[in-house]
Design a protein around this motif. Structure first.
Motif, PDB file in Angstrom:
ATOM      1  N   GLY A   1     -19.181  -2.619  10.475  1.00 31.96           N
ATOM      2  CA  GLY A   1     -20.635  -1.902  10.706  1.00 31.96           C
ATOM      3  C   GLY A   1     -20.666  -0.485  10.143  1.00 31.96           C
ATOM      4  O   GLY A   1     -21.812   0.195   9.505  1.00 31.96           O
ATOM      5  N   THR A   2     -19.711   0.290  10.582  1.00 32.79           N
ATOM      6  CA  THR A   2     -19.534   1.617  10.271  1.00 32.79           C
ATOM      7  C   THR A   2     -19.486   1.847   8.813  1.00 32.79           C
ATOM      8  O   THR A   2     -20.372   2.679   8.189  1.00 32.79           O
ATOM      9  N   VAL A   3     -18.500   1.238   7.916  1.00 29.79           N
ATOM     10  CA  VAL A   3     -18.860   1.165   6.820  1.00 29.79           C
ATOM     11  C   VAL A   3     -20.182   0.828   6.146  1.00 29.79           C
ATOM     12  O   VAL A   3     -20.646   1.633   5.334  1.00 29.79           O
ATOM     13  N   LYS A   4     -20.781  -0.275   6.439  1.00 29.66           N
ATOM     14  CA  LYS A   4     -22.170  -0.516   6.051  1.00 29.66           C
ATOM     15  C   LYS A   4     -23.411   0.574   6.344  1.00 29.66           C
ATOM     16  O   LYS A   4     -23.956   0.914   5.475  1.00 29.66           O
ATOM     17  N   ASN A   5     -22.967   1.043   7.503  1.00 35.77           N
ATOM     18  CA  ASN A   5     -23.937   2.188   7.663  1.00 35.77           C
ATOM     19  C   ASN A   5     -23.654   3.406   6.909  1.00 35.77           C
ATOM     20  O   ASN A   5     -24.631   4.179   6.537  1.00 35.77           O
ATOM     21  N   THR A   6     -22.353   3.712   6.598  1.00 32.12           N
ATOM     22  CA  THR A   6     -22.139   4.999   5.866  1.00 32.12           C
ATOM     23  C   THR A   6     -22.746   4.609   4.177  1.00 32.12           C
ATOM     24  O   THR A   6     -23.150   5.581   3.510  1.00 32.12           O
TER      25      THR A   6
ATOM     26  N   GLY B   1     -15.403  -0.040  -6.816  1.00 30.70           N
ATOM     27  CA  GLY B   1     -15.893  -1.319  -6.855  1.00 30.70           C
ATOM     28  C   GLY B   1     -15.527  -2.222  -5.639  1.00 30.70           C
ATOM     29  O   GLY B   1     -15.665  -3.339  -5.491  1.00 30.70           O
ATOM     30  N   LEU B   2     -14.876  -1.571  -4.629  1.00 33.95           N
ATOM     31  CA  LEU B   2     -14.502  -2.441  -3.329  1.00 33.95           C
ATOM     32  C   LEU B   2     -15.499  -2.787  -2.538  1.00 33.95           C
ATOM     33  O   LEU B   2     -16.549  -1.737  -2.330  1.00 33.95           O
ATOM     34  N   PRO B   3     -15.569  -4.021  -2.129  1.00 30.60           N
ATOM     35  CA  PRO B   3     -16.606  -4.336  -1.406  1.00 30.60           C
ATOM     36  C   PRO B   3     -16.402  -3.873   0.322  1.00 30.60           C
ATOM     37  O   PRO B   3     -15.387  -3.224   0.625  1.00 30.60           O
ATOM     38  N   ASN B   4     -17.335  -3.972   1.103  1.00 32.40           N
ATOM     39  CA  ASN B   4     -17.193  -3.188   2.360  1.00 32.40           C
ATOM     40  C   ASN B   4     -16.159  -3.782   3.071  1.00 32.40           C
ATOM     41  O   ASN B   4     -15.497  -2.942   3.966  1.00 32.40           O
ATOM     42  N   ALA B   5     -15.703  -5.006   3.035  1.00 28.28           N
ATOM     43  CA  ALA B   5     -14.840  -5.702   4.067  1.00 28.28           C
ATOM     44  C   ALA B   5     -13.339  -4.908   3.480  1.00 28.28           C
ATOM     45  O   ALA B   5     -12.708  -4.556   4.473  1.00 28.28           O
ATOM     46  N   GLU B   6     -13.030  -4.690   2.333  1.00 26.21           N
ATOM     47  CA  GLU B   6     -11.671  -3.945   1.856  1.00 26.21           C
ATOM     48  C   GLU B   6     -11.978  -2.349   2.140  1.00 26.21           C
ATOM     49  O   GLU B   6     -10.958  -1.934   2.448  1.00 26.21           O
ATOM     50  N   ILE B   7     -13.050  -1.883   2.001  1.00 30.10           N
ATOM     51  CA  ILE B   7     -13.098  -0.290   2.316  1.00 30.10           C
ATOM     52  C   ILE B   7     -12.984  -0.294   3.886  1.00 30.10           C
ATOM     53  O   ILE B   7     -12.132   0.583   4.261  1.00 30.10           O
ATOM     54  N   ALA B   8     -13.257  -1.107   4.762  1.00 31.42           N
ATOM     55  CA  ALA B   8     -13.150  -1.028   6.069  1.00 31.42           C
ATOM     56  C   ALA B   8     -11.604  -1.269   6.468  1.00 31.42           C
ATOM     57  O   ALA B   8     -10.961  -0.410   7.325  1.00 31.42           O
TER      58      ALA B   8
END
Length: 207
Positions: free
Chosen positions: A176-181, A161-168
């Motif tokens: 941007g890499t996380v968003k593309n993934t 459930g982590l948002p992109n910012a926390e994953i990054a």
């Protein structure tokens, strides 16, 4: 930093008051309104401008799923976190299909509830594990496409459930890499949106 603004929606006044008292023990949370059903909540949202709606799943006039569906259409950046005593797989799927950001049983601790509110405001998906098992166990196992190691690493955190910012931040990757993934995972796994993707991955990782 401003406090998280919560709108509490429950058809029982005593429960609304109790939730207000519990939530306001957290210095980062402010209850900005109460409503007895979903229709009243929709009328209040423009007035009290909440960051999150905490709603009972079962209510007269307009229930939690109906409220989540209307919020997804009219207030797409406003998460709805459902709170209920019902451990019902069909109800869980109905709420999530309607766009709810999470589902918790009412016996959760104060810390779990306030943490869940923070997670959904940050863009995460929150599911009580007991509810997730009930909702996902009847679903047949999907065919598993090949994922890269990087995609698997991101997938594990999307499932949490982590948002992109926390994953990054966790994986030391560019946003941007996380968003593309995540976009690649949606395409490879044939999921229509992030909520469906997270549920699919929860099921995959549990196997």
């Amino acid at each position: 930093m401003s406090r998280i603004r919560v709108l509490v929606v429950d058809d029982q006044e005593l429960l609304r008051r109790g939730l207000r008292m519990i939530l306001e023990t957290d210095k980062d949370i402010e209850v900005v309104g109460e409503a007895e059903h979903g229709r009243r909540a929709l009328a209040l949202i423009p007035q009290v401008t909440p960051d999150v709606v905490l709603a009972d799943a079962r209510m007269p006039v307009l229930d939690g799923a109906g409220l989540a569906r209307r919020c997804a259409a009219d207030h797409p950046s406003l998460p709805v976190l459902a709170l209920t005593t019902f451990d019902d797989a069909r109800l869980v799927r109905e709420l999530l299909d309607a766009g709810a950001a999470g589902f918790l049983l009412k016996d959760v601790s104060t810390d779990v509830l306030t943490d869940a509110i923070r997670q959904v405001v940050a863009g995460g998906l929150v599911l009580d594990p007991r509810v997730a098992r009930a909702a996902l166990s009847p679903v047949p196992e999907p065919r598993r496409p090949d994922l890269t190691e990087a995609e698997r690493a991101v997938a594990r955190l999307v499932a949490r459930g982590l948002p992109n910012a926390e994953i990054a931040a966790t994986l030391h990757l560019a946003h941007g890499t996380v968003k593309n993934t995540v976009s690649a995972l949606l395409r490879k796994l044939g999921q229509p949106d992030r909520t469906a993707l997270a549920l699919h991955l929860v099921r995959e990782l549990a196997d």
